[in-house]
Motif scaffolding. Structure first.
Motif, PDB file in Angstrom:
ATOM      1  N   PRO A  67     -32.889 -19.361 -17.915  1.00  0.00           N
ATOM      2  CA  PRO A  67     -32.744 -17.901 -17.924  1.00  0.00           C
ATOM      3  C   PRO A  67     -34.040 -17.161 -18.246  1.00  0.00           C
ATOM      4  CG  PRO A  67     -30.937 -18.930 -19.111  1.00  0.00           C
ATOM      5  CD  PRO A  67     -31.923 -20.010 -18.779  1.00  0.00           C
ATOM      6  N   ALA A  68     -34.959 -17.821 -18.931  1.00  0.00           N
ATOM      7  CA  ALA A  68     -36.243 -17.193 -19.252  1.00  0.00           C
ATOM      8  C   ALA A  68     -37.059 -16.919 -17.989  1.00  0.00           C
ATOM      9  CB  ALA A  68     -37.036 -18.078 -20.207  1.00  0.00           C
ATOM     10  N   PHE A  69     -36.789 -17.647 -16.909  1.00  0.00           N
ATOM     11  CA  PHE A  69     -37.539 -17.480 -15.667  1.00  0.00           C
ATOM     12  C   PHE A  69     -36.761 -16.697 -14.606  1.00  0.00           C
ATOM     13  CE2 PHE A  69     -39.347 -21.351 -17.554  1.00  0.00           C
ATOM     14  CZ  PHE A  69     -40.655 -20.923 -17.672  1.00  0.00           C
ATOM     15  N   LYS A  70     -35.684 -16.030 -15.010  1.00  0.00           N
ATOM     16  CA  LYS A  70     -34.859 -15.277 -14.055  1.00  0.00           C
ATOM     17  C   LYS A  70     -35.665 -14.179 -13.363  1.00  0.00           C
ATOM     18  CE  LYS A  70     -30.449 -12.863 -13.781  1.00  0.00           C
ATOM     19  NZ  LYS A  70     -29.259 -12.462 -14.528  1.00  0.00           N
ATOM     20  N   LYS A  71     -36.457 -13.419 -14.114  1.00  0.00           N
ATOM     21  CA  LYS A  71     -37.257 -12.345 -13.516  1.00  0.00           C
ATOM     22  C   LYS A  71     -38.329 -12.922 -12.598  1.00  0.00           C
ATOM     23  CE  LYS A  71     -36.521  -8.848 -17.017  1.00  0.00           C
ATOM     24  NZ  LYS A  71     -37.125  -7.932 -17.979  1.00  0.00           N
ATOM     25  N   TYR A  72     -38.925 -14.039 -12.995  1.00  0.00           N
ATOM     26  CA  TYR A  72     -39.931 -14.699 -12.145  1.00  0.00           C
ATOM     27  C   TYR A  72     -39.298 -15.123 -10.824  1.00  0.00           C
ATOM     28  CZ  TYR A  72     -43.011 -18.262 -10.294  1.00  0.00           C
ATOM     29  OH  TYR A  72     -43.799 -19.004  -9.455  1.00  0.00           O
ATOM     30  N   THR A  73     -38.104 -15.709 -10.911  1.00  0.00           N
ATOM     31  CA  THR A  73     -37.404 -16.167  -9.709  1.00  0.00           C
ATOM     32  C   THR A  73     -37.123 -14.999  -8.773  1.00  0.00           C
ATOM     33  OG1 THR A  73     -36.388 -17.963 -10.962  1.00  0.00           O
ATOM     34  CG2 THR A  73     -35.375 -17.405  -8.863  1.00  0.00           C
ATOM     35  N   LYS A  74     -36.687 -13.884  -9.337  1.00  0.00           N
ATOM     36  CA  LYS A  74     -36.394 -12.706  -8.503  1.00  0.00           C
ATOM     37  C   LYS A  74     -37.664 -12.139  -7.874  1.00  0.00           C
ATOM     38  CE  LYS A  74     -32.038 -11.267 -10.504  1.00  0.00           C
ATOM     39  NZ  LYS A  74     -31.305 -10.160 -11.137  1.00  0.00           N
ATOM     40  N   ARG A  75     -38.803 -12.253  -8.561  1.00  0.00           N
ATOM     41  CA  ARG A  75     -40.059 -11.777  -7.972  1.00  0.00           C
ATOM     42  C   ARG A  75     -40.500 -12.643  -6.799  1.00  0.00           C
ATOM     43  NH1 ARG A  75     -41.781 -11.019 -13.436  1.00  0.00           N
ATOM     44  NH2 ARG A  75     -42.971 -12.941 -13.290  1.00  0.00           N
ATOM     45  N   GLN A  76     -40.037 -13.886  -6.746  1.00  0.00           N
ATOM     46  CA  GLN A  76     -40.412 -14.797  -5.664  1.00  0.00           C
ATOM     47  C   GLN A  76     -39.586 -14.563  -4.399  1.00  0.00           C
ATOM     48  OE1 GLN A  76     -43.170 -16.663  -6.108  1.00  0.00           O
ATOM     49  NE2 GLN A  76     -43.125 -15.518  -8.012  1.00  0.00           N
ATOM     50  N   MET A  77     -38.558 -13.744  -4.500  1.00  0.00           N
ATOM     51  CA  MET A  77     -37.708 -13.471  -3.346  1.00  0.00           C
ATOM     52  C   MET A  77     -38.386 -12.507  -2.387  1.00  0.00           C
ATOM     53  SD  MET A  77     -34.004 -13.079  -5.105  1.00  0.00           S
ATOM     54  CE  MET A  77     -33.454 -14.278  -6.302  1.00  0.00           C
ATOM     55  N   VAL A  78     -38.101 -12.698  -1.105  1.00  0.00           N
ATOM     56  CA  VAL A  78     -38.679 -11.872  -0.049  1.00  0.00           C
ATOM     57  C   VAL A  78     -37.529 -11.306   0.776  1.00  0.00           C
ATOM     58  CG1 VAL A  78     -40.201 -11.889   1.957  1.00  0.00           C
ATOM     59  CG2 VAL A  78     -40.684 -13.392   0.023  1.00  0.00           C
ATOM     60  N   GLN A  79     -37.697 -10.067   1.225  1.00  0.00           N
ATOM     61  CA  GLN A  79     -36.662  -9.455   2.049  1.00  0.00           C
ATOM     62  C   GLN A  79     -37.007  -9.615   3.527  1.00  0.00           C
ATOM     63  OE1 GLN A  79     -35.856  -5.280   1.351  1.00  0.00           O
ATOM     64  NE2 GLN A  79     -33.708  -5.590   1.866  1.00  0.00           N
ATOM     65  N   ASP A  80     -36.042 -10.101   4.292  1.00  0.00           N
ATOM     66  CA  ASP A  80     -36.196 -10.250   5.735  1.00  0.00           C
ATOM     67  C   ASP A  80     -36.144  -8.861   6.362  1.00  0.00           C
ATOM     68  OD1 ASP A  80     -35.834 -10.677   8.485  1.00  0.00           O
ATOM     69  OD2 ASP A  80     -34.677 -12.512   8.149  1.00  0.00           O
ATOM     70  N   SER A  81     -37.204  -8.473   7.053  1.00  0.00           N
ATOM     71  CA  SER A  81     -37.286  -7.120   7.611  1.00  0.00           C
ATOM     72  C   SER A  81     -36.293  -6.888   8.756  1.00  0.00           C
ATOM     73  CB  SER A  81     -38.705  -6.835   8.096  1.00  0.00           C
ATOM     74  OG  SER A  81     -39.068  -7.753   9.104  1.00  0.00           O
ATOM     75  N   GLU A  82     -35.848  -7.945   9.411  1.00  0.00           N
ATOM     76  CA  GLU A  82     -34.912  -7.793  10.524  1.00  0.00           C
ATOM     77  C   GLU A  82     -33.460  -7.691  10.059  1.00  0.00           C
ATOM     78  OE1 GLU A  82     -35.471 -10.658  13.598  1.00  0.00           O
ATOM     79  OE2 GLU A  82     -37.634 -10.341  13.653  1.00  0.00           O
ATOM     80  N   THR A  83     -33.060  -8.536   9.121  1.00  0.00           N
ATOM     81  CA  THR A  83     -31.662  -8.572   8.693  1.00  0.00           C
ATOM     82  C   THR A  83     -31.426  -7.827   7.388  1.00  0.00           C
ATOM     83  OG1 THR A  83     -31.926 -10.617   7.451  1.00  0.00           O
ATOM     84  CG2 THR A  83     -31.340 -10.818   9.788  1.00  0.00           C
ATOM     85  N   GLY A  84     -32.468  -7.607   6.604  1.00  0.00           N
ATOM     86  CA  GLY A  84     -32.317  -6.965   5.303  1.00  0.00           C
ATOM     87  C   GLY A  84     -31.901  -7.924   4.204  1.00  0.00           C
ATOM     88  N   GLU A  85     -31.663  -9.199   4.564  1.00  0.00           N
ATOM     89  CA  GLU A  85     -31.277 -10.196   3.566  1.00  0.00           C
ATOM     90  C   GLU A  85     -32.465 -10.558   2.679  1.00  0.00           C
ATOM     91  OE1 GLU A  85     -27.951 -13.184   5.192  1.00  0.00           O
ATOM     92  OE2 GLU A  85     -29.879 -13.353   6.190  1.00  0.00           O
ATOM     93  N   TRP A  86     -32.157 -10.968   1.473  1.00  0.00           N
ATOM     94  CA  TRP A  86     -33.171 -11.501   0.564  1.00  0.00           C
ATOM     95  C   TRP A  86     -33.110 -13.015   0.655  1.00  0.00           C
ATOM     96  CZ3 TRP A  86     -36.711  -8.682  -2.010  1.00  0.00           C
ATOM     97  CH2 TRP A  86     -36.506  -7.315  -2.066  1.00  0.00           C
ATOM     98  N   PHE A  87     -34.274 -13.669   0.601  1.00  0.00           N
ATOM     99  CA  PHE A  87     -34.267 -15.123   0.605  1.00  0.00           C
ATOM    100  C   PHE A  87     -35.274 -15.667  -0.387  1.00  0.00           C
ATOM    101  CE2 PHE A  87     -37.065 -13.824   4.032  1.00  0.00           C
ATOM    102  CZ  PHE A  87     -38.161 -14.656   3.919  1.00  0.00           C
ATOM    103  N   LEU A  88     -34.981 -16.888  -0.820  1.00  0.00           N
ATOM    104  CA  LEU A  88     -35.796 -17.571  -1.821  1.00  0.00           C
ATOM    105  C   LEU A  88     -36.036 -18.984  -1.331  1.00  0.00           C
ATOM    106  CD1 LEU A  88     -36.994 -17.825  -4.734  1.00  0.00           C
ATOM    107  CD2 LEU A  88     -34.740 -18.593  -5.437  1.00  0.00           C
ATOM    108  N   TYR A  89     -37.293 -19.341  -1.167  1.00  0.00           N
ATOM    109  CA  TYR A  89     -37.650 -20.727  -0.872  1.00  0.00           C
ATOM    110  C   TYR A  89     -37.689 -21.484  -2.174  1.00  0.00           C
ATOM    111  CZ  TYR A  89     -39.168 -19.171   3.741  1.00  0.00           C
ATOM    112  OH  TYR A  89     -39.207 -18.635   5.001  1.00  0.00           O
ATOM    113  N   TYR A  90     -37.211 -22.731  -2.153  1.00  0.00           N
ATOM    114  CA  TYR A  90     -37.207 -23.527  -3.382  1.00  0.00           C
ATOM    115  C   TYR A  90     -37.592 -24.968  -3.062  1.00  0.00           C
ATOM    116  CZ  TYR A  90     -32.749 -25.333  -1.732  1.00  0.00           C
ATOM    117  OH  TYR A  90     -31.780 -25.923  -0.970  1.00  0.00           O
ATOM    118  N   HIS A  91     -38.079 -25.640  -4.076  1.00  0.00           N
ATOM    119  CA  HIS A  91     -38.304 -27.077  -4.041  1.00  0.00           C
ATOM    120  C   HIS A  91     -37.917 -27.608  -5.413  1.00  0.00           C
ATOM    121  CE1 HIS A  91     -39.865 -30.956  -2.798  1.00  0.00           C
ATOM    122  NE2 HIS A  91     -40.284 -31.057  -4.048  1.00  0.00           N
ATOM    123  N   LEU A  92     -36.887 -28.412  -5.467  1.00  0.00           N
ATOM    124  CA  LEU A  92     -36.409 -28.973  -6.720  1.00  0.00           C
ATOM    125  C   LEU A  92     -36.889 -30.417  -6.821  1.00  0.00           C
ATOM    126  CD1 LEU A  92     -32.758 -27.597  -6.523  1.00  0.00           C
ATOM    127  CD2 LEU A  92     -34.700 -26.612  -7.761  1.00  0.00           C
TER     128      LEU A  92
END
Length: 65
Positions: A38-63
């Motif tokens: 939870p300490a990295f919740k704001k960081y995670t949200k800053r890594q999200m990008v909005q798709d200009s065509e669909t308006g969706e937000w997406f997050l790339y991840y590597h676990l």
């Protein structure tokens, strides 16, 4: 290094984060119980990008395993 990667999409940042959290919780047993800190919740949200065509937000991840 092993692991899994991909992207999570949602209509809002909150929806995207919750999908990411559920993804991490779902594979937690394989990943030594690692869930997003939870300490990295704001960081995670800053890594999200909005798709200009669909308006969706997406997050790339590597676990890492």
């Amino acid at each position: 290094m092993g692991g899994t990667s991909g992207e999570v999409r949602g209509k809002s940042k909150v929806e995207t984060y919750l999908k990411y959290f559920d993804l991490c919780a779902g594979i937690g047993s394989m990943m030594e119980g690692r869930n997003p800190d939870p300490a990295f919740k704001k960081y995670t949200k800053r890594q999200m990008v909005q798709d200009s065509e669909t308006g969706e937000w997406f997050l790339y991840y590597h676990l890492h395993t």
